[in-house]
Design a protein around this motif. Structure first.
Motif, PDB file in Angstrom:
ATOM      1  N   MET A 180       0.953  -1.203  -0.090  1.00  0.00           N
ATOM      2  CA  MET A 180      -0.059  -0.015  -0.017  1.00  0.00           C
ATOM      3  C   MET A 180       0.938   1.302  -0.061  1.00  0.00           C
ATOM      4  O   MET A 180       1.945   1.408   0.775  1.00  0.00           O
ATOM      5  CB  MET A 180      -1.008  -0.075   1.222  1.00  0.00           C
ATOM      6  N   LYS A 181       0.506   2.189  -0.927  1.00  0.00           N
ATOM      7  CA  LYS A 181       1.167   3.536  -0.915  1.00  0.00           C
ATOM      8  C   LYS A 181       0.225   4.653  -0.925  1.00  0.00           C
ATOM      9  O   LYS A 181      -1.144   4.217  -1.181  1.00  0.00           O
ATOM     10  CB  LYS A 181       1.967   3.751  -2.243  1.00  0.00           C
ATOM     11  N   VAL A 182       0.660   5.859  -0.376  1.00  0.00           N
ATOM     12  CA  VAL A 182      -0.144   7.015  -0.541  1.00  0.00           C
ATOM     13  C   VAL A 182       0.359   8.233  -1.339  1.00  0.00           C
ATOM     14  O   VAL A 182       1.321   8.378  -1.387  1.00  0.00           O
ATOM     15  CB  VAL A 182      -0.485   7.516   1.029  1.00  0.00           C
ATOM     16  N   PHE A 183      -0.689   8.621  -2.446  1.00  0.00           N
ATOM     17  CA  PHE A 183      -0.268   9.622  -3.372  1.00  0.00           C
ATOM     18  C   PHE A 183      -1.260  10.869  -2.688  1.00  0.00           C
ATOM     19  O   PHE A 183      -2.354  10.701  -2.675  1.00  0.00           O
ATOM     20  CB  PHE A 183      -0.744   9.257  -4.609  1.00  0.00           C
ATOM     21  N   LYS A 184      -0.399  11.972  -2.894  1.00  0.00           N
ATOM     22  CA  LYS A 184      -1.304  13.123  -2.338  1.00  0.00           C
ATOM     23  C   LYS A 184      -1.219  14.134  -3.710  1.00  0.00           C
ATOM     24  O   LYS A 184       0.074  14.385  -4.207  1.00  0.00           O
ATOM     25  CB  LYS A 184      -0.938  13.856  -1.355  1.00  0.00           C
ATOM     26  N   PHE A 185      -2.232  14.810  -4.240  1.00  0.00           N
ATOM     27  CA  PHE A 185      -2.233  15.894  -5.125  1.00  0.00           C
ATOM     28  C   PHE A 185      -2.837  16.916  -4.744  1.00  0.00           C
ATOM     29  O   PHE A 185      -3.929  17.053  -4.106  1.00  0.00           O
ATOM     30  CB  PHE A 185      -3.190  15.206  -6.330  1.00  0.00           C
ATOM     31  N   VAL A 211      -0.700  10.007 -14.219  1.00  0.00           N
ATOM     32  CA  VAL A 211       0.676   9.829 -13.219  1.00  0.00           C
ATOM     33  C   VAL A 211       0.199   8.500 -12.714  1.00  0.00           C
ATOM     34  O   VAL A 211       1.258   7.608 -12.427  1.00  0.00           O
ATOM     35  CB  VAL A 211       0.414  10.787 -12.224  1.00  0.00           C
ATOM     36  N   LEU A 212      -1.220   8.365 -12.294  1.00  0.00           N
ATOM     37  CA  LEU A 212      -1.367   6.818 -11.956  1.00  0.00           C
ATOM     38  C   LEU A 212      -1.252   5.640 -12.821  1.00  0.00           C
ATOM     39  O   LEU A 212      -0.427   4.376 -12.440  1.00  0.00           O
ATOM     40  CB  LEU A 212      -2.753   6.667 -11.575  1.00  0.00           C
ATOM     41  N   THR A 213      -1.329   6.000 -14.148  1.00  0.00           N
ATOM     42  CA  THR A 213      -1.236   5.209 -15.197  1.00  0.00           C
ATOM     43  C   THR A 213       0.472   4.696 -15.234  1.00  0.00           C
ATOM     44  O   THR A 213       0.879   3.407 -15.332  1.00  0.00           O
ATOM     45  CB  THR A 213      -1.560   5.468 -16.717  1.00  0.00           C
ATOM     46  N   THR A 214       1.186   5.831 -15.398  1.00  0.00           N
ATOM     47  CA  THR A 214       2.715   5.919 -15.391  1.00  0.00           C
ATOM     48  C   THR A 214       3.221   5.185 -14.385  1.00  0.00           C
ATOM     49  O   THR A 214       4.325   4.101 -14.629  1.00  0.00           O
ATOM     50  CB  THR A 214       3.252   7.130 -15.583  1.00  0.00           C
ATOM     51  N   THR A 215       2.952   5.255 -13.217  1.00  0.00           N
ATOM     52  CA  THR A 215       3.572   4.915 -12.013  1.00  0.00           C
ATOM     53  C   THR A 215       3.294   3.286 -11.784  1.00  0.00           C
ATOM     54  O   THR A 215       3.952   2.363 -11.381  1.00  0.00           O
ATOM     55  CB  THR A 215       3.154   5.337 -10.745  1.00  0.00           C
ATOM     56  N   GLY A 216       2.120   2.870 -12.379  1.00  0.00           N
ATOM     57  CA  GLY A 216       1.671   1.631 -12.117  1.00  0.00           C
ATOM     58  C   GLY A 216       1.269   0.994 -11.138  1.00  0.00           C
ATOM     59  O   GLY A 216       0.987  -0.250 -10.864  1.00  0.00           O
ATOM     60  N   CYS A 243     -14.800  13.861  -5.571  1.00  0.00           N
ATOM     61  CA  CYS A 243     -16.073  13.368  -6.195  1.00  0.00           C
ATOM     62  C   CYS A 243     -15.907  13.457  -7.790  1.00  0.00           C
ATOM     63  O   CYS A 243     -16.257  12.421  -8.430  1.00  0.00           O
ATOM     64  CB  CYS A 243     -17.319  14.138  -6.117  1.00  0.00           C
ATOM     65  N   ILE A 244     -15.385  14.513  -8.412  1.00  0.00           N
ATOM     66  CA  ILE A 244     -14.994  14.748  -9.838  1.00  0.00           C
ATOM     67  C   ILE A 244     -13.906  13.523 -10.046  1.00  0.00           C
ATOM     68  O   ILE A 244     -13.905  13.014 -11.013  1.00  0.00           O
ATOM     69  CB  ILE A 244     -14.625  16.025  -9.816  1.00  0.00           C
ATOM     70  N   VAL A 245     -12.781  13.829  -9.342  1.00  0.00           N
ATOM     71  CA  VAL A 245     -11.622  12.716  -9.727  1.00  0.00           C
ATOM     72  C   VAL A 245     -12.067  11.406  -9.739  1.00  0.00           C
ATOM     73  O   VAL A 245     -11.720  10.553 -10.521  1.00  0.00           O
ATOM     74  CB  VAL A 245     -10.429  13.112  -8.488  1.00  0.00           C
ATOM     75  N   SER A 246     -12.882  10.971  -8.817  1.00  0.00           N
ATOM     76  CA  SER A 246     -13.151   9.728  -8.468  1.00  0.00           C
ATOM     77  C   SER A 246     -14.254   8.981  -9.692  1.00  0.00           C
ATOM     78  O   SER A 246     -13.782   8.018 -10.315  1.00  0.00           O
ATOM     79  CB  SER A 246     -14.161   9.202  -7.315  1.00  0.00           C
ATOM     80  N   ALA A 247     -14.911  10.139  -9.899  1.00  0.00           N
ATOM     81  CA  ALA A 247     -15.831   9.583 -11.257  1.00  0.00           C
ATOM     82  C   ALA A 247     -15.122   9.529 -12.633  1.00  0.00           C
ATOM     83  O   ALA A 247     -15.511   8.816 -13.430  1.00  0.00           O
ATOM     84  CB  ALA A 247     -16.964  10.804 -11.329  1.00  0.00           C
ATOM     85  N   TYR A 248     -14.155  10.545 -12.877  1.00  0.00           N
ATOM     86  CA  TYR A 248     -13.438  10.675 -14.071  1.00  0.00           C
ATOM     87  C   TYR A 248     -12.344   9.463 -14.284  1.00  0.00           C
ATOM     88  O   TYR A 248     -12.426   8.721 -15.047  1.00  0.00           O
ATOM     89  CB  TYR A 248     -12.617  11.736 -14.047  1.00  0.00           C
ATOM     90  N   LEU A 249     -11.950   8.977 -13.024  1.00  0.00           N
ATOM     91  CA  LEU A 249     -11.073   7.961 -13.170  1.00  0.00           C
ATOM     92  C   LEU A 249     -11.867   6.506 -13.179  1.00  0.00           C
ATOM     93  O   LEU A 249     -11.521   5.595 -14.370  1.00  0.00           O
ATOM     94  CB  LEU A 249     -10.330   7.548 -11.684  1.00  0.00           C
ATOM     95  N   LYS A 265      -9.549  -0.468   1.918  1.00  0.00           N
ATOM     96  CA  LYS A 265      -9.265  -1.535   1.439  1.00  0.00           C
ATOM     97  C   LYS A 265      -7.598  -1.800   1.169  1.00  0.00           C
ATOM     98  O   LYS A 265      -7.219  -0.715   0.704  1.00  0.00           O
ATOM     99  CB  LYS A 265     -10.051  -1.712   0.103  1.00  0.00           C
ATOM    100  N   LYS A 266      -7.247  -2.769   1.413  1.00  0.00           N
ATOM    101  CA  LYS A 266      -5.876  -3.140   1.273  1.00  0.00           C
ATOM    102  C   LYS A 266      -5.314  -3.376  -0.219  1.00  0.00           C
ATOM    103  O   LYS A 266      -4.255  -3.054  -0.589  1.00  0.00           O
ATOM    104  CB  LYS A 266      -5.227  -4.354   2.028  1.00  0.00           C
ATOM    105  N   LYS A 267      -6.220  -3.448  -1.138  1.00  0.00           N
ATOM    106  CA  LYS A 267      -6.146  -3.801  -2.635  1.00  0.00           C
ATOM    107  C   LYS A 267      -6.986  -2.855  -3.453  1.00  0.00           C
ATOM    108  O   LYS A 267      -8.105  -2.484  -2.768  1.00  0.00           O
ATOM    109  CB  LYS A 267      -6.724  -5.131  -2.933  1.00  0.00           C
ATOM    110  N   GLY A 268      -6.347  -2.335  -4.421  1.00  0.00           N
ATOM    111  CA  GLY A 268      -7.312  -1.289  -5.318  1.00  0.00           C
ATOM    112  C   GLY A 268      -7.005  -0.011  -4.847  1.00  0.00           C
ATOM    113  O   GLY A 268      -6.208   0.512  -3.999  1.00  0.00           O
ATOM    114  N   ILE A 269      -7.685   1.026  -5.428  1.00  0.00           N
ATOM    115  CA  ILE A 269      -7.314   2.608  -5.304  1.00  0.00           C
ATOM    116  C   ILE A 269      -8.708   2.895  -4.828  1.00  0.00           C
ATOM    117  O   ILE A 269      -9.531   3.019  -4.937  1.00  0.00           O
ATOM    118  CB  ILE A 269      -7.176   2.960  -6.626  1.00  0.00           C
ATOM    119  N   THR A 270      -8.248   3.850  -3.417  1.00  0.00           N
ATOM    120  CA  THR A 270      -9.192   4.677  -2.867  1.00  0.00           C
ATOM    121  C   THR A 270      -8.864   6.067  -2.978  1.00  0.00           C
ATOM    122  O   THR A 270      -7.871   6.448  -2.852  1.00  0.00           O
ATOM    123  CB  THR A 270      -9.111   4.361  -1.425  1.00  0.00           C
TER     124      THR A 270
END
Length: 418
Positions: free
Chosen positions: A1-6, A23-28, A126-132, A173-178
């Motif tokens: 698990m890692k944490v990204f802050k934008f 960024v999410l796609t590039t970092t994988g 709300c916007i970021v989550s919906a766009y992703l 969740k320990k798996k996936g993106i929150t």
């Protein structure tokens, strides 16, 4: 698990949101908590709503309309249809805020601030989550107020670590993106919204990192990492590849703007590395804050604070400045919300350099004059230099009127007249 802050600069417009997804796609990274701030200058816009609420209520609707227009402009660039559910969700959040202001009975500014301004983070996530979700990056939306629990010190709340740890461990969740919000929390008495202090989104990332035992926390910015000086004021700057926790805490204490002062302590306790990277160049190494060498490269670091106030006090009868006198001064500085940046004292004088952030200098001076002889200079500049060489200090002092010079083993501070 890692944490990204934008931060807000990374999602200031539709292109910023698209870049976040890149960024999410590039970092994988697949197992992530993504902490997002309010978009662009929206925190300022919501603060204006609070100001209007107390000063000119008739202007609240127009201020809210500007906020709606800003976010709808971004939405229309991100989503092909205005019938997308995210449009309704954003409108519901604005309606919820409007109703809250209509029903509010409190006259306490900090309380109202914390009920209003966090809608910037709620809308942006709300916007970021919906766009992703729209582009195929599965994620879970999380309201940070359900996890981060604080006391009732509005606008600068203190985290209740045990309960926060329990909630984050149980919900995230320990798996996936929150996707969740920076800056905001809720108090544990009546469940009202609280905030962690201005620029507190970095701190939020550290809280999640600590509670999840994350492998790393990364703060994505519009700079390549932590520089040894602010490029707005210094022509030549150098990227710091590595900074120890201790050195980073020192730099944050003296006012380095890249890392929030509260962010480092929880990460240091569990030795979780903090990375500062550019969202324009996500594959670059950036800066790592963690265990190891103090600085790489070992170079002088310059921190500059403008528009400070230098206050010098002496007793009216030329008696010694004793502990009781200094204790009174610090109590009044706290009462008038003056952040102390530098202290210097002698037998009969006491000098402080302070940040008059809340414009309370006049009443403070009035209070001090009743007990002390007072001299002050407004609009001074404070330089703090870590690991400086004598030649660098001499060059910095050239052609400046130095009012105060203070030096210890690793740090030199100069207060100069503008």
């Amino acid at each position: 698990m890692k944490v990204f802050k934008f931060g807000g600069a990374s999602v200031k417009d539709a292109e910023g949101v698209k870049n976040l997804s890149q960024v999410l796609t590039t970092t994988g990274e697949k197992d992530l908590v993504v902490v997002v701030s309010a978009m662009g200058k929206m925190t300022n816009a919501f603060e204006q709503v609070v100001t209007n609420y107390f000063d000119t209520k008739s202007e609240v609707p127009s201020a809210l309309n500007e906020i709606v227009y800003f976010h709808h402009t971004i939405l229309k660039e991100l989503f092909t249809s205005v019938k997308h559910p995210v449009f309704l969700k954003v409108n519901q959040l604005i309606t919820e805020l409007s109703q809250l202001l209509d029903k509010n009975k409190s006259k306490q500014h900090p309380f109202v601030y914390d009920q209003v301004v966090p809608y910037g983070e709620l809308i942006s996530t709300c916007i970021v989550s919906a766009y992703l979700q729209e582009i195929g990056i599965e994620n879970t939306f999380l309201d940070a107020r359900d996890c981060i629990i604080t006391d009732t010190k509005y606008r600068d709340a203190n985290v209740q670590w045990d309960e926060t740890q329990q909630r984050i461990s149980g919900v995230v969740k320990k798996k996936g993106i929150t996707v969740t919000q920076g800056f905001i929390a809720s108090e544990n008495t009546h469940n009202f919204t609280t905030t962690l202090g201005r620029e507190g989104s970095d701190y939020t990332a550290a809280i999640f990192g600590y509670c999840l035992n994350a492998d790393a926390v990364t703060i994505w910015k519009d700079v390549p990492g932590v520089l040894n000086a602010d490029p707005r004021y210094f022509n030549k700057t150098t990227l710091l590849h590595h900074i120890s926790y201790k050195e980073a805490i020192e730099l944050a204490f003296y006012g380095a703007s890249v890392i929030h002062p509260k962010t480092l302590q929880p990460l240091q306790r569990k030795e979780i590395p903090l990375y500062v990277k550019s969202f324009y160049n996500p594959t670059a190494a950036g800066t790592c804050v963690g265990k190891g060498v103090t600085l790489d490269p070992l170079i002088s670091c310059f921190i500059l604070k403008t528009n400070q106030v230098l206050i010098s006090l002496s007793s009216l009868d030329f008696s010694f400045m004793m502990e009781n006198h200094i204790g009174d001064v610090f109590r009044w500085l706290h009462e008038y919300k003056m952040k102390v940046e530098l202290i210097q004292n002698s037998a009969i004088s006491f000098t402080v350099c302070v940040d008059n952030k809340y414009d309370t200098l006049a009443p403070l001076l009035s209070k001090l004059r009743a007990t002390f002889k007072v001299k002050w200079n407004e609009g001074v500049t404070l330089y703090t230099i870590r690991h400086a060489s004598p030649s660098e200090i001499k060059k910095l002092e050239a052609n400046k009127m130095v009012l105060i010079r203070q030096e210890n083993r690793d740090t030199v501070q100069l207060v100069v007249k503008a």
